[in-house]
Design a protein around this motif. Sequence first.
Motif, mmCIF file in Angstrom:
data_model
loop_
_atom_site.group_PDB
_atom_site.id
_atom_site.type_symbol
_atom_site.label_atom_id
_atom_site.label_comp_id
_atom_site.label_asym_id
_atom_site.label_seq_id
_atom_site.Cartn_x
_atom_site.Cartn_y
_atom_site.Cartn_z
ATOM 1 N N ALA A 114 -48.178 -22.760 36.309
ATOM 2 C CA ALA A 114 -48.741 -22.484 37.627
ATOM 3 C C ALA A 114 -48.416 -21.030 37.956
ATOM 4 O O ALA A 114 -47.243 -20.645 37.971
ATOM 5 N N CYS A 136 -51.915 -21.177 44.122
ATOM 6 C CA CYS A 136 -51.570 -21.334 42.713
ATOM 7 C C CYS A 136 -52.814 -21.625 41.889
ATOM 8 O O CYS A 136 -53.728 -22.304 42.362
ATOM 9 N N GLU A 137 -52.804 -21.102 40.674
ATOM 10 C CA GLU A 137 -53.839 -21.443 39.702
ATOM 11 C C GLU A 137 -53.153 -21.835 38.405
ATOM 12 O O GLU A 137 -52.128 -21.277 38.032
ATOM 13 N N LYS A 138 -53.773 -22.798 37.730
ATOM 14 C CA LYS A 138 -53.264 -23.281 36.446
ATOM 15 C C LYS A 138 -53.704 -22.337 35.340
ATOM 16 O O LYS A 138 -54.848 -21.882 35.316
ATOM 17 N N ASN A 181 -46.814 -27.149 41.070
ATOM 18 C CA ASN A 181 -47.250 -27.579 39.750
ATOM 19 C C ASN A 181 -48.233 -28.735 39.835
ATOM 20 O O ASN A 181 -49.198 -28.788 39.076
ATOM 21 N N ALA A 240 -51.647 -27.278 40.803
ATOM 22 C CA ALA A 240 -52.259 -26.557 39.681
ATOM 23 C C ALA A 240 -52.722 -27.532 38.599
ATOM 24 O O ALA A 240 -53.834 -27.409 38.084
ATOM 25 N N LYS A 249 -56.400 -25.297 40.910
ATOM 26 C CA LYS A 249 -55.991 -24.252 41.852
ATOM 27 C C LYS A 249 -55.917 -24.878 43.236
ATOM 28 O O LYS A 249 -56.495 -25.933 43.487
ATOM 29 N N CYS A 305 -48.624 -18.289 40.831
ATOM 30 C CA CYS A 305 -48.717 -18.416 42.282
ATOM 31 C C CYS A 305 -48.352 -17.124 43.008
ATOM 32 O O CYS A 305 -47.596 -16.301 42.498
#
Length: 134
Positions: free
Chosen positions: A127, A120-122, A90, A93, A98, A129
Amino acid sequence: APAWAQERASKDEAVAMVRAGLDHIKKVGAEQAYKDFTEDKANWNKKDLYIMVYNGKNVGLAHGANKAIVGKDMSAVKDANGVQIVADMNKIAASKGKGWLDYDWPHPQTKKIEPKVMYCEKLAETAVCGGVYP
């Protein structure tokens, strides 16, 4: 386990799956997408790769390998080296939008503790992932 089950996904496949997951959330909405990521193994589990989604409070919203994580606060989860896995996902992200997290985790097929890298990308306050065992 069958030989094909031992196949390992690549970092590129992790990025591609997370991005496909982000597109899926935008297309069908979060509630349906999270259900799909958790239950639709045919489409959202590839080799040893699956999607997981956590909110900003480290609560599981979707998990392709362990449905029991959905709805649970995973703040306290650490690997053997003390890496706070979900909290750190978290943080990556939220701060960078990311990125990658390295930690050690039991491989879902072999059950042995191995190095894992999570991409991971926000998306909003979540997040999204996917991780691989390089």
